[in-house]
Design an enzyme around this catalytic site. Structure first.
Site, PDB file in Angstrom:
ATOM      1  N   CYS A  85      40.743  72.236  16.622  1.00 60.94           N
ATOM      2  CA  CYS A  85      40.286  71.059  15.864  1.00 60.94           C
ATOM      3  C   CYS A  85      39.277  71.398  14.775  1.00 60.94           C
ATOM      4  O   CYS A  85      39.625  72.083  13.833  1.00 60.94           O
ATOM      5  CB  CYS A  85      39.691  70.045  16.822  1.00 60.94           C
ATOM      6  SG  CYS A  85      40.912  68.976  17.493  1.00 60.94           S
TER       7      CYS A  85
ATOM      8  N   HIS B 218      44.206  69.770  22.024  1.00 57.12           N
ATOM      9  CA  HIS B 218      43.122  69.945  23.011  1.00 57.12           C
ATOM     10  C   HIS B 218      43.401  69.074  24.209  1.00 57.12           C
ATOM     11  O   HIS B 218      44.529  68.623  24.390  1.00 57.12           O
ATOM     12  CB  HIS B 218      41.762  69.642  22.377  1.00 57.12           C
ATOM     13  CG  HIS B 218      41.701  68.340  21.672  1.00 57.12           C
ATOM     14  ND1 HIS B 218      41.672  67.142  22.329  1.00 57.12           N
ATOM     15  CD2 HIS B 218      41.696  68.038  20.348  1.00 57.12           C
ATOM     16  CE1 HIS B 218      41.610  66.169  21.437  1.00 57.12           C
ATOM     17  NE2 HIS B 218      41.633  66.675  20.220  1.00 57.12           N
TER      18      HIS B 218
ATOM     19  N   ARG C 261      43.636  58.195  11.331  1.00 51.93           N
ATOM     20  CA  ARG C 261      43.493  59.400  12.144  1.00 51.93           C
ATOM     21  C   ARG C 261      44.826  59.668  12.849  1.00 51.93           C
ATOM     22  O   ARG C 261      45.571  58.734  13.150  1.00 51.93           O
ATOM     23  CB  ARG C 261      42.385  59.218  13.195  1.00 51.93           C
ATOM     24  CG  ARG C 261      41.002  59.125  12.608  1.00 51.93           C
ATOM     25  CD  ARG C 261      39.957  59.097  13.708  1.00 51.93           C
ATOM     26  NE  ARG C 261      39.812  60.389  14.371  1.00 51.93           N
ATOM     27  CZ  ARG C 261      39.161  61.428  13.858  1.00 51.93           C
ATOM     28  NH1 ARG C 261      38.586  61.337  12.674  1.00 51.93           N
ATOM     29  NH2 ARG C 261      39.055  62.557  14.529  1.00 51.93           N
TER      30      ARG C 261
HETATM   31  N1  GLN Z   1      36.590  66.746  11.291  1.00 54.94           N
HETATM   32  C1  GLN Z   1      37.682  66.756  12.127  1.00 54.94           C
HETATM   33  C2  GLN Z   1      38.710  65.648  11.865  1.00 54.94           C
HETATM   34  O1  GLN Z   1      38.620  64.551  12.337  1.00 54.94           O
HETATM   35  C3  GLN Z   1      37.343  66.875  13.525  1.00 54.94           C
HETATM   36  C4  GLN Z   1      38.544  67.307  14.230  1.00 54.94           C
HETATM   37  C5  GLN Z   1      38.281  67.438  15.649  1.00 54.94           C
HETATM   38  O2  GLN Z   1      37.465  68.265  16.064  1.00 54.94           O
HETATM   39  N2  GLN Z   1      38.963  66.585  16.371  1.00 54.94           N
HETATM   40  O3  GLN Z   1      39.642  65.906  11.189  1.00 54.94           O
END
Ligand code: GLN
Length: 247
Positions: A95, A189, A129
């Site tokens: 991530c 994850h 998202r």
């Molecule tokens: N900055 C990242 C995003 O949302 C964080 C990603 C994550 O660690 N889930 O794209």
């Protein structure tokens, strides 16, 4: 007698959003079951990492704020990181950590958080998202887990896998993650390794070879893990039995 395998967990005090500790526990336990010693080095965010001293590195995910802090710390010794990665250091980045391997992560307001530039990779925040269960086809079979990222990542390397179900790097090109030398980056994850023992073993073998620790990892009894994977795919992802047979 082999020396312990040195696994560095980078910034667990900041990048701990997605149970990344589960990845460490999985690596540790799968080595212990086979009689190998492991040393876990927890690097706090006030400390510089020492890439030349590790056999395997884990870099987890965090919020945008934490990502910026970690990026700043990591870039203090960017030359050492580059040298270690080119030399074959195994590195698993999830991530936010995955995004930090590239040139930048661009926030929704247009500000760019610079990355380590270890890879030819860029990430830009987008909307909505990309959230949900994910399964990909990879060289170690199906990798599954959960993704939750605003960033859309694009790169010029091989992906970790191709998306069977879910969004992946950017929700558009059907690719998930990255593979460059012994670097693996992914959005998956939940955490990643307890659900994907074949990937855990692949990473451990890379680390042993890099460390010069002799031996091949013997297969473990993964019936519990396989049953959990099967249930996850059938109940959570509603993947057809034909897909599951690929393993
Ligand atoms: N900055 C990242 C995003 O949302 C964080 C990603 C994550 O660690 N889930 O794209």
């Amino acid at each position: 007698m082999n020396r312990p395998l040195r696994i560095a967990h980078l910034y667990p005090d900041l990048l701990n959003l997605y149970a990344d500790k589960g990845n460490i526990l999985t690596l540790q336990q799968r080595m212990a079951w086979r009689g190998y010693a492991v040393e876990i080095i927890r690097v706090q965010h006030t400390d510089d990492a020492k890439p030349g001293e590790y056999d395997l590195v884990l870099l987890g995910g965090g919020s945008d704020r934490e990502q910026e802090l970690v990026g700043r710390t990591l870039r203090r010794n960017v030359a050492e990181w580059k040298a270690a990665v080119e030399d074959g250091l195994p590195l698993l980045a999830v991530c936010g950590g995955y995004q930090l391997l590239g040139e930048y992560y661009q926030l929704p307001n247009g500000t760019k958080i610079p990355g380590l530039e270890l890879l030819d990779l860029r990430t830009e925040a987008g909307s909505p998202r990309l959230i949900g269960n994910i399964a990909i086809q990879s060289e170690v079979g199906i990798i599954l887990g959960f993704e939750n990222h605003g960033g859309r990542t694009r790169h010029r390397h091989a992906p970790l896998g191709t998306v069977i179900s879910g969004h992946g790097n950017n929700g558009e090109d059907g690719q998930e993650g990255v593979r460059y030398k012994n670097v693996i980056g992914t959005y998956i994850h939940g955490p990643l390794l307890p659900k994907n023992p074949a990937l855990a073993d692949m990473i451990l073998q890379l680390a042993m070879d890099y460390a010069g620790i002799s031996g091949t990892l013997r297969p473990l009894d993964d019936r519990m893990e396989q049953a959990a994977r099967q249930a996850f795919m059938e109940r959570r992802m509603e993947l057809a039995p034909a897909v599951l047979q690929h393993k």
